[in-house]
Each structure stands twice: as structure tokens, then as C-alpha cells.
Design a protein around this motif. Structure first.
Motif, PDB file in Angstrom:
ATOM      1  N   GLU A   1       0.872  -1.462  -0.311  1.00  7.84           N
ATOM      2  CA  GLU A   1      -0.106   0.193   0.348  1.00  7.84           C
ATOM      3  C   GLU A   1       0.567   1.248  -0.074  1.00  7.84           C
ATOM      4  O   GLU A   1       0.551   1.818  -1.016  1.00  7.84           O
ATOM      5  N   GLU A   2       2.354   1.399   0.777  1.00 11.06           N
ATOM      6  CA  GLU A   2       2.893   2.474   1.163  1.00 11.06           C
ATOM      7  C   GLU A   2       3.474   2.386  -0.349  1.00 11.06           C
ATOM      8  O   GLU A   2       3.834   3.477  -0.446  1.00 11.06           O
ATOM      9  N   LEU A   3       4.596   1.485  -1.032  1.00 19.49           N
ATOM     10  CA  LEU A   3       4.506   1.704  -2.512  1.00 19.49           C
ATOM     11  C   LEU A   3       3.888   2.213  -3.535  1.00 19.49           C
ATOM     12  O   LEU A   3       4.596   2.942  -4.155  1.00 19.49           O
ATOM     13  N   ALA A   4       2.281   1.444  -3.056  1.00 19.08           N
ATOM     14  CA  ALA A   4       2.032   1.735  -4.099  1.00 19.08           C
ATOM     15  C   ALA A   4       1.568   3.807  -4.541  1.00 19.08           C
ATOM     16  O   ALA A   4       1.548   4.308  -5.578  1.00 19.08           O
ATOM     17  N   HIS A   5       2.114   4.284  -3.619  1.00 14.27           N
ATOM     18  CA  HIS A   5       1.998   5.648  -3.640  1.00 14.27           C
ATOM     19  C   HIS A   5       3.442   6.561  -3.580  1.00 14.27           C
ATOM     20  O   HIS A   5       3.151   7.685  -3.070  1.00 14.27           O
ATOM     21  N   ALA A   6       4.257   5.539  -3.199  1.00 18.60           N
ATOM     22  CA  ALA A   6       5.316   6.566  -2.967  1.00 18.60           C
ATOM     23  C   ALA A   6       5.982   7.253  -5.399  1.00 18.60           C
ATOM     24  O   ALA A   6       5.707   6.234  -5.098  1.00 18.60           O
ATOM     25  N   GLN A   7       6.395   8.010  -5.250  1.00 19.20           N
ATOM     26  CA  GLN A   7       7.527   8.170  -6.145  1.00 19.20           C
ATOM     27  C   GLN A   7       8.950   7.956  -6.472  1.00 19.20           C
ATOM     28  O   GLN A   7      10.070   7.634  -5.055  1.00 19.20           O
ATOM     29  N   PHE A   8       9.210   7.141  -7.492  1.00 17.85           N
ATOM     30  CA  PHE A   8      10.759   6.483  -7.577  1.00 17.85           C
ATOM     31  C   PHE A   8      11.612   6.841  -8.869  1.00 17.85           C
ATOM     32  O   PHE A   8      10.044   7.356  -9.879  1.00 17.85           O
ATOM     33  N   THR A   9      12.820   7.007  -9.277  1.00 17.18           N
ATOM     34  CA  THR A   9      13.421   6.991 -10.407  1.00 17.18           C
ATOM     35  C   THR A   9      14.153   5.423 -10.328  1.00 17.18           C
ATOM     36  O   THR A   9      14.859   5.133  -9.403  1.00 17.18           O
ATOM     37  N   ILE A  10      14.285   5.440 -11.576  1.00 15.79           N
ATOM     38  CA  ILE A  10      14.750   4.253 -11.868  1.00 15.79           C
ATOM     39  C   ILE A  10      16.606   4.365 -12.531  1.00 15.79           C
ATOM     40  O   ILE A  10      16.858   5.454 -13.466  1.00 15.79           O
ATOM     41  N   ASP A  11      17.092   4.107 -11.982  1.00 17.87           N
ATOM     42  CA  ASP A  11      18.608   4.208 -12.700  1.00 17.87           C
ATOM     43  C   ASP A  11      19.192   2.310 -13.570  1.00 17.87           C
ATOM     44  O   ASP A  11      18.816   1.811 -12.871  1.00 17.87           O
ATOM     45  N   ASP A  12      18.950   3.112 -15.211  1.00 17.14           N
ATOM     46  CA  ASP A  12      19.297   1.741 -15.490  1.00 17.14           C
ATOM     47  C   ASP A  12      20.947   2.192 -16.290  1.00 17.14           C
ATOM     48  O   ASP A  12      21.282   0.932 -17.052  1.00 17.14           O
ATOM     49  N   ASN A  13      21.804   2.063 -15.371  1.00 18.41           N
ATOM     50  CA  ASN A  13      22.744   2.018 -15.159  1.00 18.41           C
ATOM     51  C   ASN A  13      23.466   0.538 -15.242  1.00 18.41           C
ATOM     52  O   ASN A  13      22.967  -0.209 -14.356  1.00 18.41           O
ATOM     53  N   TYR A  14      24.301   0.245 -15.191  1.00 20.92           N
ATOM     54  CA  TYR A  14      25.070  -1.254 -15.009  1.00 20.92           C
ATOM     55  C   TYR A  14      25.898  -1.034 -13.604  1.00 20.92           C
ATOM     56  O   TYR A  14      25.665  -0.320 -13.072  1.00 20.92           O
ATOM     57  N   HIS A  15      24.934  -1.948 -12.021  1.00 22.67           N
ATOM     58  CA  HIS A  15      25.450  -2.427 -11.218  1.00 22.67           C
ATOM     59  C   HIS A  15      26.579  -3.562 -10.966  1.00 22.67           C
ATOM     60  O   HIS A  15      25.661  -4.613 -11.009  1.00 22.67           O
ATOM     61  N   LEU A  16      26.686  -3.658 -10.685  1.00 23.71           N
ATOM     62  CA  LEU A  16      28.594  -4.577 -10.494  1.00 23.71           C
ATOM     63  C   LEU A  16      28.034  -5.255  -9.469  1.00 23.71           C
ATOM     64  O   LEU A  16      27.374  -7.031  -9.482  1.00 23.71           O
ATOM     65  N   ILE A  17      27.362  -5.018  -8.241  1.00 29.38           N
ATOM     66  CA  ILE A  17      26.554  -5.535  -7.053  1.00 29.38           C
ATOM     67  C   ILE A  17      25.086  -5.420  -6.965  1.00 29.38           C
ATOM     68  O   ILE A  17      24.982  -4.341  -7.382  1.00 29.38           O
ATOM     69  N   SER A  18      24.584  -6.409  -7.271  1.00 27.93           N
ATOM     70  CA  SER A  18      22.417  -6.250  -8.132  1.00 27.93           C
ATOM     71  C   SER A  18      21.782  -6.385  -6.564  1.00 27.93           C
ATOM     72  O   SER A  18      21.734  -7.638  -6.018  1.00 27.93           O
ATOM     73  N   SER A  19      21.094  -6.053  -6.152  1.00 30.24           N
ATOM     74  CA  SER A  19      19.749  -6.403  -5.482  1.00 30.24           C
ATOM     75  C   SER A  19      18.493  -6.138  -5.801  1.00 30.24           C
ATOM     76  O   SER A  19      18.016  -5.638  -6.430  1.00 30.24           O
ATOM     77  N   LYS A  20      17.536  -7.442  -5.349  1.00 29.88           N
ATOM     78  CA  LYS A  20      16.262  -6.989  -5.172  1.00 29.88           C
ATOM     79  C   LYS A  20      15.429  -7.720  -4.263  1.00 29.88           C
ATOM     80  O   LYS A  20      16.069  -8.633  -3.828  1.00 29.88           O
ATOM     81  N   LEU A  21      14.242  -6.541  -3.093  1.00 22.83           N
ATOM     82  CA  LEU A  21      13.835  -7.052  -1.856  1.00 22.83           C
ATOM     83  C   LEU A  21      12.486  -6.658  -3.413  1.00 22.83           C
ATOM     84  O   LEU A  21      11.511  -5.596  -3.248  1.00 22.83           O
ATOM     85  N   SER A  22      11.738  -8.145  -2.901  1.00 16.79           N
ATOM     86  CA  SER A  22      10.288  -8.348  -2.629  1.00 16.79           C
ATOM     87  C   SER A  22       9.468  -9.257  -2.141  1.00 16.79           C
ATOM     88  O   SER A  22       9.756  -9.666  -2.030  1.00 16.79           O
ATOM     89  N   LEU A  23       8.055  -8.689  -3.009  1.00 16.92           N
ATOM     90  CA  LEU A  23       7.227  -9.426  -2.151  1.00 16.92           C
ATOM     91  C   LEU A  23       6.157 -10.335  -2.407  1.00 16.92           C
ATOM     92  O   LEU A  23       5.431  -9.078  -4.013  1.00 16.92           O
ATOM     93  N   GLN A  24       5.573 -11.368  -2.456  1.00 18.46           N
ATOM     94  CA  GLN A  24       5.194 -12.289  -2.731  1.00 18.46           C
ATOM     95  C   GLN A  24       3.419 -12.652  -2.112  1.00 18.46           C
ATOM     96  O   GLN A  24       3.853 -13.259  -0.752  1.00 18.46           O
ATOM     97  N   GLU A  25       2.221 -12.227  -3.498  1.00 15.32           N
ATOM     98  CA  GLU A  25       0.930 -12.463  -2.384  1.00 15.32           C
ATOM     99  C   GLU A  25      -0.062 -12.822  -3.277  1.00 15.32           C
ATOM    100  O   GLU A  25      -0.094 -12.887  -4.595  1.00 15.32           O
ATOM    101  N   ASP A  26      -0.200 -14.389  -3.223  1.00 19.26           N
ATOM    102  CA  ASP A  26      -0.771 -15.314  -4.358  1.00 19.26           C
ATOM    103  C   ASP A  26       0.408 -15.056  -4.891  1.00 19.26           C
ATOM    104  O   ASP A  26       0.584 -15.292  -5.331  1.00 19.26           O
TER     105      ASP A  26
END
Length: 159
Positions: free
Chosen positions: A89-114
Motif C-alpha cells: 500500500e505504501e509503495l503504491a503511493h511512493a514516487q521513485f526513479t529508475i537507474d538503468d546503469n549497470y550495477h556490479l552488485i545487484s539486489s532485489k527485495l520483493s513481496l509475493q502475495e498469491d
């Protein structure tokens, strides 16, 4: 003849690795398909899955540099409750930017509902205006990293 032996050994190793990864993935999917929400944090060669529970969450730690899984549990903390119940819910109202540059170490944090996956944070996604939300996400990542360090190092310190 040497090439045949080397090729055969490589095929056996590939088959064994693929089969082990398939078994590990199947075990993780089986634990997540319980209908409960789960958090997945992928960083470097590590993946930590936290499956929602009332007071205790199931945790599976997977390392891509070996074929072992660590299956354990942790207490449901306020930051885990927030991530399972309020982060989408909080992320649905957040503003963010995307950085398309290459990152040597990548990370991803996600939530799975159904069958729905919500990206909470990644190495290329930055929340721009909501400092409280960014702080909560940092707290969640710190909790997961601290838990990973404690359990991963204890499990593999003798290996």
C-alpha cells in the motif's frame, strides 16, 4: 580419449548441478506455495526467503555458489509485519526513479502475495520523496542481512 573423459565429467557435473538446483528450487516453491505471503531478498549470490507466520516466520537461505539450503525460523518482528501487511500500500503511493546503469552488485527485495509480486526495493530503484518509507525499507534490508550473516556463517563456518 582425454577429451572424452573431461567432457563426460563436465556433463555429469552439469547434470548434478542442474538437478540439485531443481530440487532446491522445488523445495523453496513448495514452502512458498502455502498461500502465505513471502519476502524474497536477492543480493549478490544469495537469496533469502521469509514466509509469513503468525508469530514465527519460516526462512530459507539459498546460496548460488553452493547447492545447500538453510531452512530455519525467525520471530515475526514489527518490520516483518509492516512488510507483509503495509508495504504494498505504501509503495503504491511512493514516487521513485529508475537507474538503468549497470550495477556490479545487484539486489532485489520483493513481496509475493498469491501470484502478485511487488518489488519493494532494488539496486536500480530509488524512492525520491518519502524518507519514512525509505527508512522502513532500509530497516527491513538490515534485518534480513543481519539474520543472513548470523545463520549463514554459523551453518558454513566449519566447511
Amino acid at each position: 580419449m582425454k577429451r572424452v573423459i573431461v567432457f563426460t565429467l563436465l556433463l555429469i557435473n552439469l547434470f548434478h548441478t542442474t538437478y540439485s538446483i531443481y530440487d532446491d528450487s522445488r523445495e523453496i516453491v513448495k514452502q512458498i506455495e502455502t498461500g502465505r505471503k513471502s519476502i524474497c531478498y536477492q543480493f549478490g549470490l544469495q537469496t533469502v526467503y521469509i514466509i509469513e507466520g503468525d508469530s514465527i516466520c519460516e526462512v530459507v537461505i539459498k546460496s548460488d555458489n553452493n547447492d545447500k539450503l538453510i531452512s530455519t525460523m525467525c520471530k515475526t518482528t514489527p518490520i516483518l509485519e509492516w512488510s507483509f501487511n503495509n508495504s504494498s500500500e505504501e509503495l503504491a503511493h511512493a514516487q521513485f526513479t529508475i537507474d538503468d546503469n549497470y550495477h556490479l552488485i545487484s539486489s532485489k527485495l520483493s513481496l509475493q502475495e498469491d501470484s502478485c509480486i511487488t518489488i519493494i526495493d532494488s539496486s536500480s530503484m530509488y524512492i525520491t520523496e518519502n524518507k519514512k518509507l525509505a527508512a522502513k525499507i532500509d530497516e527491513l534490508k538490515k534485518f534480513i542481512i543481519d539474520f543472513w550473516v548470523k545463520n549463514y556463517l554459523e551453518t558454513f563456518k566449519d566447511n
